[in-house]
Design a protein around this motif. Structure first.
Motif, PDB file in Angstrom:
ATOM      1  N   ILE A  69      33.736  26.187  -6.270  1.00 43.39           N
ATOM      2  CA  ILE A  69      33.699  25.588  -4.943  1.00 43.39           C
ATOM      3  C   ILE A  69      32.307  25.672  -4.327  1.00 43.39           C
ATOM      4  CG2 ILE A  69      34.588  25.816  -2.593  1.00 43.39           C
ATOM      5  CD1 ILE A  69      37.280  26.503  -3.757  1.00 43.39           C
TER       6      ILE A  69
ATOM      7  N   HIS B 125      38.499  21.685   0.711  1.00 44.60           N
ATOM      8  CA  HIS B 125      37.763  22.954   0.733  1.00 44.60           C
ATOM      9  C   HIS B 125      36.535  22.899   1.624  1.00 44.60           C
ATOM     10  CE1 HIS B 125      35.365  21.124  -2.645  1.00 44.60           C
ATOM     11  NE2 HIS B 125      34.397  21.778  -2.039  1.00 44.60           N
TER      12      HIS B 125
ATOM     13  N   HIS C 122      47.076  22.749   0.447  1.00 41.90           N
ATOM     14  CA  HIS C 122      45.779  23.229  -0.025  1.00 41.90           C
ATOM     15  C   HIS C 122      45.469  24.541   0.691  1.00 41.90           C
ATOM     16  CE1 HIS C 122      41.778  23.211  -1.722  1.00 41.90           C
ATOM     17  NE2 HIS C 122      41.284  23.447  -0.526  1.00 41.90           N
TER      18      HIS C 122
ATOM     19  N   GLU D   6      43.033  28.449   0.490  1.00 42.81           N
ATOM     20  CA  GLU D   6      41.815  29.058  -0.016  1.00 42.81           C
ATOM     21  C   GLU D   6      42.054  29.661  -1.396  1.00 42.81           C
ATOM     22  OE1 GLU D   6      38.222  31.962   1.595  1.00 42.81           O
ATOM     23  OE2 GLU D   6      39.977  31.537   2.840  1.00 42.81           O
TER      24      GLU D   6
ATOM     25  N   ASP E 249      43.164  19.029  -2.837  1.00 42.15           N
ATOM     26  CA  ASP E 249      41.854  19.232  -2.199  1.00 42.15           C
ATOM     27  C   ASP E 249      41.458  17.991  -1.405  1.00 42.15           C
ATOM     28  OD1 ASP E 249      39.442  20.319  -1.481  1.00 42.15           O
ATOM     29  OD2 ASP E 249      38.485  19.994  -3.428  1.00 42.15           O
TER      30      ASP E 249
END
Length: 268
Positions: A9, A73, A110, A112, A118
């Motif tokens: 990420i 994200h 979605h 963490e 995403d």
């Protein structure tokens, strides 16, 4: 979150905690005119989250007069306490128009540490005025079946340098067979992979959320992540057709939150 997912990420999103380093990124891309990518918008995000105080930089695309589409994200943990704005309408970022963000809708599934679902939508405070340099993408449940696509964004000139470009950069991508993508990247449902052709640019850190385009205006994907331990050329994209119903429903719902907006005019 595992260390591997953190690497994936951060490489794409360019998260910089406690200090600002906002860049977009298509490494070794071709300088491009906004007229060719009028759907493109740069997102600058500052928020307080479980990760601390952070500045985030991502790409996005225009889906209607007040809603942008980006990667989940990019905004996870920020949707309730965020100070963000979008830049659009010019290939030079410092000459673009600016619109503040008023609300963020993150995909419900979605979270963490996850690479699934995403995707997110961003509501702007004011409606955009469409022109030759500001246009929406076309989203389709059944897009054309093609091999090649294009991604555009702002940013770094090469992988070794921290220098960033103020000019919109674009690059071609070759879409891979689903079986190849699943075997190589172990990608989650709702995604597909694309490879950079030899001699062309590579979507990389801070390029999350930028649109993959075919036929000049149809968006089929958005940059999600890459795993450099497997390949430095293959990028995983969230699949627009897979999330079409979610995008359509939530984009209209966001648009209708605006008191001065008439829902029947919310295009998608």
């Amino acid at each position: 979150m595992t260390s591997k997912i953190k690497v994936i990420i951060i490489i794409i999103c360019n998260i910089k905690i406690t200090s600002s380093n906002m860049t977009g990124n298509v490494i070794n891309g071709v300088a491009s005119d906004i007229i060719d990518f009028p759907h493109s918008a740069y997102l600058a995000i500052e928020c307080s989250s479980s990760r601390g105080e952070g500045y985030f930089s991502c790409g996005s695309s225009i889906v209607n007069q007040a809603v942008l589409l980006t990667a989940g994200h990019c905004v996870i943990g920020c949707h309730e306490n965020v100070d963000a704005f979008a830049i659009f309408g010019h290939e030079k970022r410092d000459k673009g128009m600016v619109a503040n963000v008023s609300h963020i809708k993150l995909h419900e599934d979605h979270f963490e540490g996850s690479l699934s679902n995403d995707i997110a939508l961003v509501l702007l405070e004011k409606n955009l005025k469409f022109s030759s340099a500001v246009r929406r993408v076309a989203l389709m449940r059944h897009p054309p079946d093609v091999d090649d696509a294009t991604v555009a964004g702002w940013g770094k000139t090469n992988e070794q340098s921290n220098d960033v470009s103020n000019i919109l950069m674009s690059t071609k991508q070759k879409i891979l067979f689903p079986s190849t993508c699943t075997f190589t990247m172990n990608n989650p449902a709702g995604t597909f992979c694309a490879d950079s052709r030899p001699g062309t640019g590579i979507p990389a850190r801070a390029d999350s959320g930028n649109a993959m385009i075919v036929n000049d205006f149809i968006q089929i994907g958005l940059v999600s992540y890459m795993d450099p331990q497997i390949s430095k050329r293959i990028t995983v994209y969230s699949n627009i057709s897979y999330f079409y119903d979610w995008i359509k429903y939530n984009a209209r719902k966001l648009f209708c939150k605006r008191r001065n907006s008439k829902c029947k005019y919310a295009m998608i």
